[in-house]
Design a protein around this motif. Structure first.
Motif, short mmCIF file in Angstrom:
data_model
loop_
_atom_site.label_atom_id
_atom_site.label_comp_id
_atom_site.label_asym_id
_atom_site.label_seq_id
_atom_site.Cartn_x
_atom_site.Cartn_y
_atom_site.Cartn_z
N GLU A 1 1.01 -1.33 0.20
CA GLU A 1 0.31 0.29 -0.33
C GLU A 1 1.03 1.43 -0.36
O GLU A 1 0.30 2.06 -0.48
CB GLU A 1 -0.55 -0.08 1.05
CG GLU A 1 -1.51 1.24 1.53
CD GLU A 1 -2.76 1.34 2.28
OE1 GLU A 1 -3.17 2.66 3.06
OE2 GLU A 1 -2.60 0.59 3.07
N GLU B 1 3.39 1.67 -1.03
CA GLU B 1 4.24 1.20 -2.27
C GLU B 1 4.02 2.57 -3.32
O GLU B 1 4.27 2.89 -3.65
CB GLU B 1 4.75 0.13 -2.99
CG GLU B 1 6.00 -0.17 -4.07
CD GLU B 1 6.43 -1.64 -4.57
OE1 GLU B 1 7.00 -1.00 -5.55
OE2 GLU B 1 5.96 -1.97 -3.34
N LYS B 2 2.66 1.88 -3.25
CA LYS B 2 1.35 2.75 -3.93
C LYS B 2 1.31 4.52 -4.19
O LYS B 2 1.00 4.74 -5.02
CB LYS B 2 0.71 1.61 -4.28
CG LYS B 2 0.43 0.28 -4.61
CD LYS B 2 -1.71 -0.62 -4.97
CE LYS B 2 -1.48 -1.48 -5.27
NZ LYS B 2 -2.19 -2.13 -4.78
N GLU C 1 0.56 5.92 -8.00
CA GLU C 1 -0.35 4.65 -8.52
C GLU C 1 -1.89 4.22 -7.56
O GLU C 1 -2.45 4.81 -6.61
CB GLU C 1 -0.01 3.07 -8.53
CG GLU C 1 1.26 2.82 -8.71
CD GLU C 1 1.88 1.64 -8.97
OE1 GLU C 1 1.19 0.44 -8.62
OE2 GLU C 1 2.59 1.08 -9.92
N GLU D 1 -5.32 2.26 -6.39
CA GLU D 1 -5.72 1.61 -6.66
C GLU D 1 -6.67 0.94 -7.90
O GLU D 1 -7.73 1.65 -8.01
CB GLU D 1 -6.52 1.43 -4.80
CG GLU D 1 -4.89 1.65 -3.85
CD GLU D 1 -5.90 1.09 -2.49
OE1 GLU D 1 -6.11 0.17 -2.19
OE2 GLU D 1 -5.06 1.09 -1.64
#
Length: 86
Positions: A76, A78-79, A84, A86
């Motif tokens: 989570e 890292e996103k 990025e 979800e």
């Protein structure tokens, strides 16, 4: 406050530094051609940590998290860093 000629300071530098270190003089002004050129002052000693400071003051303020739960958040986070969705 002591005032010393530059030529005298060159000869007696060790004595001047000792006087400032031990507190005999709070500062010594070194003059060149009758004008102040430099100031010799002691270095401030670093402040000591107050006695009785206790580590772990946040203990119990946050929910406990075991290692597996902490590692599960890596994907989570890292996103979030990579931007990025979800």
């Amino acid at each position: 406050m002591g005032v010393v000629k530059l030529s005298d300071a060159e000869i007696d530098l060790a004595t001047l530094v000792e006087a400032v270190e031990n507190g005999t003089e709070t500062e010594i002004v070194i003059e060149r051609d009758g004008k102040p050129a430099a100031r010799l002052v002691p270095i401030e000693k670093p402040a000591e940590a107050p006695k009785g400071i206790r580590l772990g003051l946040a203990s119990g303020k946050y929910p406990p998290m075991d290692f597996e739960a902490f590692q599960a958040m890596d994907a989570e986070i890292e996103k979030l860093f990579l931007g990025e969705e979800e």
